[in-house]
Design a protein around this motif. Structure first.
Motif, mmCIF file in Angstrom:
data_model
loop_
_atom_site.group_PDB
_atom_site.id
_atom_site.type_symbol
_atom_site.label_atom_id
_atom_site.label_comp_id
_atom_site.label_asym_id
_atom_site.label_seq_id
_atom_site.Cartn_x
_atom_site.Cartn_y
_atom_site.Cartn_z
ATOM 1 N N UNK A 257 0.973 -1.212 0.080
ATOM 2 C CA UNK A 257 0.043 -0.115 -0.011
ATOM 3 C C UNK A 257 0.833 0.980 -0.024
ATOM 4 N N UNK A 258 0.415 2.403 0.216
ATOM 5 C CA UNK A 258 1.076 3.670 0.420
ATOM 6 C C UNK A 258 2.523 3.549 1.150
ATOM 7 N N UNK A 259 3.459 3.723 0.701
ATOM 8 C CA UNK A 259 4.745 3.595 1.436
ATOM 9 C C UNK A 259 5.437 2.361 1.301
ATOM 10 N N UNK A 260 5.068 1.432 0.537
ATOM 11 C CA UNK A 260 5.800 0.159 0.397
ATOM 12 C C UNK A 260 7.084 0.159 -0.038
ATOM 13 N N UNK A 261 7.165 0.757 -1.076
ATOM 14 C CA UNK A 261 8.824 1.199 -1.797
ATOM 15 C C UNK A 261 9.685 1.879 -0.845
ATOM 16 N N UNK A 262 9.161 3.035 -0.156
ATOM 17 C CA UNK A 262 9.802 3.851 0.586
ATOM 18 C C UNK A 262 10.163 2.964 1.713
ATOM 19 N N UNK A 263 9.488 2.011 2.409
ATOM 20 C CA UNK A 263 9.922 1.664 3.751
ATOM 21 C C UNK A 263 10.502 0.181 3.301
ATOM 22 N N UNK A 264 10.842 -0.324 2.244
ATOM 23 C CA UNK A 264 11.375 -1.471 1.972
ATOM 24 C C UNK A 264 12.386 -1.272 0.970
ATOM 25 N N UNK A 265 12.241 -1.292 -0.277
ATOM 26 C CA UNK A 265 13.302 -1.202 -1.207
ATOM 27 C C UNK A 265 14.489 0.028 -1.266
ATOM 28 N N UNK A 266 13.532 1.217 -1.065
ATOM 29 C CA UNK A 266 14.223 2.410 -0.789
ATOM 30 C C UNK A 266 14.897 2.529 0.281
ATOM 31 N N UNK A 267 14.613 1.985 1.490
ATOM 32 C CA UNK A 267 15.283 1.774 2.817
ATOM 33 C C UNK A 267 16.277 0.853 2.678
ATOM 34 N N UNK A 268 16.587 0.290 1.583
ATOM 35 C CA UNK A 268 17.690 -0.664 1.617
ATOM 36 C C UNK A 268 17.433 -1.995 2.278
ATOM 37 N N UNK A 269 16.170 -2.426 2.746
ATOM 38 C CA UNK A 269 16.098 -3.414 3.713
ATOM 39 C C UNK A 269 15.906 -4.653 3.003
ATOM 40 N N UNK A 270 15.930 -4.465 1.715
ATOM 41 C CA UNK A 270 15.525 -5.801 0.556
ATOM 42 C C UNK A 270 15.942 -5.202 -0.544
ATOM 43 N N UNK A 271 16.204 -6.375 -1.668
ATOM 44 C CA UNK A 271 17.019 -5.833 -2.850
ATOM 45 C C UNK A 271 15.935 -5.869 -4.154
ATOM 46 N N UNK A 272 14.646 -6.639 -4.025
ATOM 47 C CA UNK A 272 14.065 -6.877 -5.103
ATOM 48 C C UNK A 272 12.468 -6.935 -4.758
ATOM 49 N N UNK A 273 11.522 -6.511 -5.404
ATOM 50 C CA UNK A 273 10.320 -6.727 -5.533
ATOM 51 C C UNK A 273 9.674 -7.748 -6.747
ATOM 52 N N UNK A 274 9.216 -8.757 -6.353
ATOM 53 C CA UNK A 274 9.021 -9.799 -7.207
ATOM 54 C C UNK A 274 8.017 -9.439 -8.274
ATOM 55 N N UNK A 275 7.090 -8.551 -8.119
ATOM 56 C CA UNK A 275 6.160 -8.435 -9.144
ATOM 57 C C UNK A 275 5.747 -6.802 -9.331
ATOM 58 N N UNK A 276 6.131 -6.243 -10.355
ATOM 59 C CA UNK A 276 5.939 -4.756 -10.329
ATOM 60 C C UNK A 276 5.483 -4.776 -11.926
ATOM 61 N N UNK A 277 4.365 -3.564 -12.176
ATOM 62 C CA UNK A 277 4.192 -3.305 -13.623
ATOM 63 C C UNK A 277 5.528 -2.783 -14.352
ATOM 64 N N UNK A 278 5.757 -3.007 -15.517
ATOM 65 C CA UNK A 278 6.580 -2.355 -16.181
ATOM 66 C C UNK A 278 6.148 -0.800 -16.680
ATOM 67 N N UNK A 279 7.183 -0.109 -16.395
ATOM 68 C CA UNK A 279 7.243 1.523 -16.654
ATOM 69 C C UNK A 279 6.939 2.028 -15.199
ATOM 70 N N UNK A 280 6.681 1.446 -14.230
ATOM 71 C CA UNK A 280 6.328 2.122 -12.869
ATOM 72 C C UNK A 280 7.853 3.052 -12.501
#
Length: 279
Positions: free
Chosen positions: A79-102
């Protein structure tokens, strides 16, 4: 030009190259060398959950096995803040499913293409409907996720008046619009539903066998109803992206097998035919 005149230019170019190389190394160093670190929703079936029951969990295991690393999850609601609190916070390295062009992530090459689908009772009068312009849909109550692309098609075809809307962005730990939509259809509260195929297909296969999932491949007007799905990494992580691209290319058959077994409707890259149709 005297030989000495080129030295400042060469020095500046060298400094820029070294700086760029250092920046790339700094970004690359954020990717774990000891674990395949996945950013995921803990309650987002059929894609993922914290029990490892989703098809994205299976894809993560496939990729981790190829890399010779164990999977490590960082859980956060999609939901809101997912990328900011996970990938962008360097807590993990890949999101397994994301729409092309996001724009929130850097996309790998896509590993599947799928489409929104019409879901109807398999033994009912709508079982052979293939477009939202079919006159048999007129006057019916159709479930749709509010704000999703099919809602525009439904409005164009006069189907919004009796539509039942379900929330788009929720915390799946406490609310499940897709499950509610299929439950309502199964018990006759609605006549049909329009839902993202990689959600509708697996959920129907698992718990709603009386429903038929029909990918909407014949809609000619925008917005498009098919999307290419990638993995998401941090912007600038080109080495990591290229490694994942290579794994996608070499393991596409295994990826397709996982998705097909789960019930995901796979379509060709143009979104106008089921994958393998006519082959």
């Amino acid at each position: 030009m005297p030989a000495w005149a080129s030295k400042p230019v060469l020095s500046a170019a060298l400094l820029l190259a070294l700086a760029a190389g250092g920046a790339r190394a700094q970004v690359a160093d954020l990717v774990s060398k000891t674990h395949f670190r996945v950013c995921a929703d803990p309650a987002n079936l059929p894609m993922s959950n914290d029990k490892g029951e989703g098809y994205e969990n299976q894809l993560a295991e496939l990729f981790a096995d190829q890399l010779g690393l164990p999977v490590q999850y960082t859980w956060f609601p999609m939901a809101t803040g997912f990328i900011r609190n996970t990938l962008r916070a360097n807590k993990c390295d890949v999101v397994m499913g994301y729409a092309q062009g996001n724009e929130l992530v850097q996309n790998t090459n896509h590993y599947m293409t799928s489409a929104f689908a019409l879901v109807v009772p398999a033994d009912g009068p709508l079982a052979d409907v293939e477009t939202l312009s079919d006159p048999r849909l007129q006057g019916l109550s159709i479930g749709v996720i509010a704000g999703s692309p099919p809602a525009t098609h439904m409005a164009r075809n006069g189907l919004i008046g009796k539509a039942r809307a379900y929330n788009l962005t929720v915390d799946r730990r406490v609310e499940s619009p897709a499950l509610d939509m299929l439950d309502d259809l199964d018990r006759g509260a609605t006549d049909a539903a329009v839902l993202w195929g990689p959600i509708a297909g697996p959920l129907a296969k698992q718990s709603h066998p009386a429903l038929k999932v029909i990918p909407l491949l014949k809609e000619e007007l925008p917005p498009r109803l098919f999307f290419r799905i990638t993995m998401g990494v941090r912007p600038g992580e080109k080495v990591w992206e290229h490694k994942l691209n290579s794994l996608i290319r070499r393991n596409q058959d295994g990826i397709n097998a996982i998705l097909t077994e789960a019930g995901v409707p796979l379509v060709n890259d143009m979104g106008d035919a089921l994958l393998g149709a006519g082959q």
